[in-house]
Motif scaffolding. Structure first.
Motif, PDB file in Angstrom:
ATOM      1  N   ALA A 217      54.042  40.323  18.246  1.00  0.00           N
ATOM      2  CA  ALA A 217      54.149  40.715  19.654  1.00  0.00           C
ATOM      3  C   ALA A 217      55.278  39.947  20.332  1.00  0.00           C
ATOM      4  CB  ALA A 217      52.828  40.473  20.379  1.00  0.00           C
ATOM      5  N   GLY A 218      55.412  38.654  20.011  1.00  0.00           N
ATOM      6  CA  GLY A 218      56.521  37.872  20.546  1.00  0.00           C
ATOM      7  C   GLY A 218      57.867  38.409  20.100  1.00  0.00           C
ATOM      8  N   VAL A 219      57.956  38.815  18.832  1.00  0.00           N
ATOM      9  CA  VAL A 219      59.194  39.422  18.334  1.00  0.00           C
ATOM     10  C   VAL A 219      59.529  40.681  19.133  1.00  0.00           C
ATOM     11  CG1 VAL A 219      60.208  40.644  16.362  1.00  0.00           C
ATOM     12  CG2 VAL A 219      59.014  38.484  16.007  1.00  0.00           C
ATOM     13  N   LEU A 220      58.527  41.503  19.396  1.00  0.00           N
ATOM     14  CA  LEU A 220      58.760  42.745  20.139  1.00  0.00           C
ATOM     15  C   LEU A 220      59.145  42.473  21.589  1.00  0.00           C
ATOM     16  CD1 LEU A 220      55.836  44.953  18.763  1.00  0.00           C
ATOM     17  CD2 LEU A 220      58.237  44.979  18.094  1.00  0.00           C
ATOM     18  N   ILE A 221      58.568  41.431  22.196  1.00  0.00           N
ATOM     19  CA  ILE A 221      58.927  41.075  23.567  1.00  0.00           C
ATOM     20  C   ILE A 221      60.398  40.672  23.634  1.00  0.00           C
ATOM     21  CG2 ILE A 221      58.582  39.361  25.387  1.00  0.00           C
ATOM     22  CD1 ILE A 221      55.602  39.352  24.577  1.00  0.00           C
ATOM     23  N   LEU A 222      60.805  39.739  22.761  1.00  0.00           N
ATOM     24  CA  LEU A 222      62.194  39.277  22.787  1.00  0.00           C
ATOM     25  C   LEU A 222      63.150  40.386  22.364  1.00  0.00           C
ATOM     26  CD1 LEU A 222      61.829  35.667  21.329  1.00  0.00           C
ATOM     27  CD2 LEU A 222      61.827  36.407  23.715  1.00  0.00           C
ATOM     28  N   GLY A 223      62.748  41.153  21.334  1.00  0.00           N
ATOM     29  CA  GLY A 223      63.599  42.257  20.891  1.00  0.00           C
ATOM     30  C   GLY A 223      63.770  43.314  21.960  1.00  0.00           C
ATOM     31  N   GLY A 224      62.688  43.652  22.662  1.00  0.00           N
ATOM     32  CA  GLY A 224      62.778  44.627  23.737  1.00  0.00           C
ATOM     33  C   GLY A 224      63.639  44.141  24.889  1.00  0.00           C
ATOM     34  N   ALA A 225      63.522  42.852  25.213  1.00  0.00           N
ATOM     35  CA  ALA A 225      64.341  42.285  26.283  1.00  0.00           C
ATOM     36  C   ALA A 225      65.819  42.336  25.923  1.00  0.00           C
ATOM     37  CB  ALA A 225      63.908  40.848  26.563  1.00  0.00           C
ATOM     38  N   ILE A 226      66.156  41.954  24.685  1.00  0.00           N
ATOM     39  CA  ILE A 226      67.556  41.976  24.248  1.00  0.00           C
ATOM     40  C   ILE A 226      68.100  43.394  24.295  1.00  0.00           C
ATOM     41  CG2 ILE A 226      69.072  41.631  22.254  1.00  0.00           C
ATOM     42  CD1 ILE A 226      67.210  39.284  21.461  1.00  0.00           C
ATOM     43  N   LEU A 227      67.333  44.344  23.765  1.00  0.00           N
ATOM     44  CA  LEU A 227      67.777  45.740  23.752  1.00  0.00           C
ATOM     45  C   LEU A 227      68.086  46.240  25.152  1.00  0.00           C
ATOM     46  CD1 LEU A 227      68.122  48.546  22.425  1.00  0.00           C
ATOM     47  CD2 LEU A 227      65.653  48.850  22.653  1.00  0.00           C
ATOM     48  N   SER A 228      67.181  45.993  26.100  1.00  0.00           N
ATOM     49  CA  SER A 228      67.389  46.477  27.466  1.00  0.00           C
ATOM     50  C   SER A 228      68.554  45.774  28.147  1.00  0.00           C
ATOM     51  CB  SER A 228      66.111  46.279  28.288  1.00  0.00           C
ATOM     52  OG  SER A 228      65.131  47.216  27.931  1.00  0.00           O
ATOM     53  N   LEU A 229      68.654  44.468  27.962  1.00  0.00           N
ATOM     54  CA  LEU A 229      69.754  43.720  28.589  1.00  0.00           C
ATOM     55  C   LEU A 229      71.102  44.218  28.105  1.00  0.00           C
ATOM     56  CD1 LEU A 229      68.278  40.102  28.469  1.00  0.00           C
ATOM     57  CD2 LEU A 229      68.804  41.411  30.534  1.00  0.00           C
ATOM     58  N   VAL A 230      71.235  44.401  26.792  1.00  0.00           N
ATOM     59  CA  VAL A 230      72.514  44.872  26.254  1.00  0.00           C
ATOM     60  C   VAL A 230      72.782  46.304  26.693  1.00  0.00           C
ATOM     61  CG1 VAL A 230      73.773  45.391  24.140  1.00  0.00           C
ATOM     62  CG2 VAL A 230      72.449  43.285  24.300  1.00  0.00           C
ATOM     63  N   SER A 231      71.768  47.166  26.651  1.00  0.00           N
ATOM     64  CA  SER A 231      71.966  48.567  27.017  1.00  0.00           C
ATOM     65  C   SER A 231      72.463  48.709  28.452  1.00  0.00           C
ATOM     66  CB  SER A 231      70.657  49.339  26.839  1.00  0.00           C
ATOM     67  OG  SER A 231      70.241  49.326  25.500  1.00  0.00           O
ATOM     68  N   VAL A 232      71.910  47.904  29.364  1.00  0.00           N
ATOM     69  CA  VAL A 232      72.236  48.049  30.786  1.00  0.00           C
ATOM     70  C   VAL A 232      73.491  47.278  31.175  1.00  0.00           C
ATOM     71  CG1 VAL A 232      71.403  47.573  33.125  1.00  0.00           C
ATOM     72  CG2 VAL A 232      69.849  48.522  31.411  1.00  0.00           C
ATOM     73  N   HIS A 233      73.674  46.086  30.601  1.00  0.00           N
ATOM     74  CA  HIS A 233      74.716  45.189  31.095  1.00  0.00           C
ATOM     75  C   HIS A 233      75.900  45.015  30.150  1.00  0.00           C
ATOM     76  CE1 HIS A 233      72.152  44.165  34.440  1.00  0.00           C
ATOM     77  NE2 HIS A 233      71.190  43.746  33.624  1.00  0.00           N
ATOM     78  N   LEU A 377      64.534  34.797  15.779  1.00  0.00           N
ATOM     79  CA  LEU A 377      64.621  34.403  14.378  1.00  0.00           C
ATOM     80  C   LEU A 377      63.580  33.337  14.044  1.00  0.00           C
ATOM     81  CD1 LEU A 377      68.489  34.297  13.783  1.00  0.00           C
ATOM     82  CD2 LEU A 377      66.841  35.839  12.712  1.00  0.00           C
ATOM     83  N   GLY A 378      63.339  32.424  14.984  1.00  0.00           N
ATOM     84  CA  GLY A 378      62.305  31.419  14.778  1.00  0.00           C
ATOM     85  C   GLY A 378      60.932  32.034  14.644  1.00  0.00           C
ATOM     86  N   LEU A 379      60.644  33.055  15.454  1.00  0.00           N
ATOM     87  CA  LEU A 379      59.355  33.739  15.353  1.00  0.00           C
ATOM     88  C   LEU A 379      59.198  34.447  14.009  1.00  0.00           C
ATOM     89  CD1 LEU A 379      58.942  35.306  18.923  1.00  0.00           C
ATOM     90  CD2 LEU A 379      57.744  33.330  17.968  1.00  0.00           C
ATOM     91  N   VAL A 380      60.293  35.027  13.519  1.00  0.00           N
ATOM     92  CA  VAL A 380      60.224  35.691  12.217  1.00  0.00           C
ATOM     93  C   VAL A 380      59.936  34.671  11.118  1.00  0.00           C
ATOM     94  CG1 VAL A 380      61.517  37.007  10.506  1.00  0.00           C
ATOM     95  CG2 VAL A 380      61.691  37.590  12.909  1.00  0.00           C
ATOM     96  N   GLY A 381      60.561  33.503  11.221  1.00  0.00           N
ATOM     97  CA  GLY A 381      60.267  32.459  10.250  1.00  0.00           C
ATOM     98  C   GLY A 381      58.796  32.081  10.239  1.00  0.00           C
ATOM     99  N   ALA A 382      58.201  31.971  11.422  1.00  0.00           N
ATOM    100  CA  ALA A 382      56.771  31.664  11.504  1.00  0.00           C
ATOM    101  C   ALA A 382      55.941  32.830  10.977  1.00  0.00           C
ATOM    102  CB  ALA A 382      56.390  31.358  12.940  1.00  0.00           C
ATOM    103  N   LEU A 383      56.418  34.075  11.193  1.00  0.00           N
ATOM    104  CA  LEU A 383      55.688  35.237  10.727  1.00  0.00           C
ATOM    105  C   LEU A 383      55.651  35.296   9.199  1.00  0.00           C
ATOM    106  CD1 LEU A 383      54.226  37.701  11.914  1.00  0.00           C
ATOM    107  CD2 LEU A 383      56.398  38.945  11.853  1.00  0.00           C
TER     108      LEU A 383
END
Length: 387
Positions: A217-233, A377-383
């Motif tokens: 869920a943390g990966v999806l939160i950060l991934g979703g934030a990055i996707l939206s930030l890049v798409s808009v800005h 990437l840190g979250l993926v390592g923990a996953l």
């Protein structure tokens, strides 16, 4: 089920996803300017309709996953077509801004029932543990949503106006999406009959599973934030690095083909590696691309291809990692629950990014993007350690 019998289902879902994404998530990219100019509504509120829709989708997503778990994806996807058509019709007929935003409430419900996560859950419910190739192929279809619908939206706006464009998309959902779902998406197999097995597969998560759930869920939160930030800005950030607007637009157009190309490469491996490798590669490419983009203009096109490739296979990992972590029987439930935090992040990240831009400048936003990608990437390592 044989691969030959799966192709009509996957192809139908592919067309459904192209139209669902193109008439909702990707719609403001082309229509926001004409809507604001024609109706006289503030552009921030016009664009903010998408955030409203994403938040509604986030609220609905766990219930959607539970419905697909019980009844399969066919009725849910059919409802998505009706909701998207109703929302687009409301936008087209909106006389005032509140009615326009009400249309986005309906669109949000349609997005919650009809974008990637419900489609992934539908495939998981149909094909169980063997759904991974189907999920990968579906993302290849979905990668063409902006390629198909941005030019179509621009053509419609030029010839029938933004209101006519919304009505045209509503007609496509009623005339194309809905029949495809009803005619080609089959009913799912019966769930395990034994009560003990049913409880074991749908009951509370174990301690290890709960840890994996929270990390992903943390990966999806950060991934979703990055996707939206890049798409808009993205265009603003590139111009702050000295890239001219026309060149920035041309560079940005590389992201779509890079996504599709990376998904084709992932398909060529035919699922011979664990989905966590796909997720690791995706987030590694995203972090590398953003780091090089933040450094400066030389090689902008190459760095955007790296970012786009990572983002492309990230969509695959979103669908395949939960299948590997939680099993096929609970998959629709898990996908529905996991969709909520990512959708909330996608809704809230663009205004947060605009605040950072205005208060601290583009360098601060580049730094934020890098921090988010490294934390992911840190979250993926923990996953990996919960596997």
């Amino acid at each position: 089920m044989s691969e030959a019998r799966r192709w009509p289902v996957i192809s139908a879902l592919g067309v459904v996803e192209i139209l669902a994404w193109g008439s909702s998530f990707y719609l403001p990219a082309v229509l926001a300017g004409p809507v604001a100019e024609s109706a006289g509504w503030p552009l921030s509120w016009v664009v903010g309709g998408l955030s409203v829709g994403l938040l509604v989708a986030a609220v609905a997503s766990p219930h959607v996953g539970a419905a697909i778990h019980r009844h399969g994806g066919r009725p849910v996807l059919a409802l998505a077509a009706l909701l998207l058509a109703a929302g687009l019709t409301t936008l087209a007929l909106a006389p005032v801004l509140p009615v326009y935003l009400a249309g986005w409430l309906l669109l949000g419900l349609g997005m919650g029932c009809g974008l990637y996560d419900p489609a992934f859950a539908t495939l998981g419910r149909l094909y169980g543990a063997e759904a991974r190739p189907a999920i990968t192929t579906l993302t290849l279809w979905g990668g063409f949503a902006s390629t198909v619908c941005w030019p179509l939206s621009a053509f419609l706006v030029a010839h029938v106006g933004w209101r006519g464009a919304c009505l045209a998309y509503a007609g496509l959902h009623l005339g194309v999406t809905l029949p495809l779902v009803l005619l080609l998406i089959p009913n799912p197999p019966t769930l395990p009959a034994a009560a003990e097995r049913h409880r074991a597969n749908t009951g509370p998560l174990s301690v290890q599973e709960r840890r994996a759930f929270l990390l992903f869920a943390g990966v999806l939160i950060l991934g979703g934030a990055i996707l939206s930030l890049v798409s808009v800005h993205l265009l603003t950030l590139l111009q702050a690095r000295g890239v001219a607007l026309a060149a920035a637009i041309s560079y940005g157009a590389l992201i779509g083909p890079a996504q599709v190309g990376a998904r084709i490469v992932e398909m060529s491996f035919q699922g011979r590696h664990h989905p966590l490798w796909t997720l690791t590669a995706a987030l590694g490419l995203v972090a590398l691309g953003l780091a090089l983009l933040a450094y400066g203009p030389p090689g902008v096109g190459v760095w955007l291809v790296l970012y786009g490739g990572g983002n492309g296979i990230y969509s695959i990992a979103r669908g395949t990692v939960p299948l590997a972590l939680f099993g096929s029987v609970r998959y629709p439930l898990m996908v529905g629950r996991l969709a909520r935090p990512g959708l909330v992040a996608q809704a809230l990240a663009p205004p947060a990014g605009a605040f950072v831009l205005t208060q601290a400048g583009p360098d601060a936003l580049w730094g934020l993007l890098l921090a988010l990608s490294l934390a992911n990437l840190g979250l993926v390592g923990a996953l990996w350690r919960t596997r």
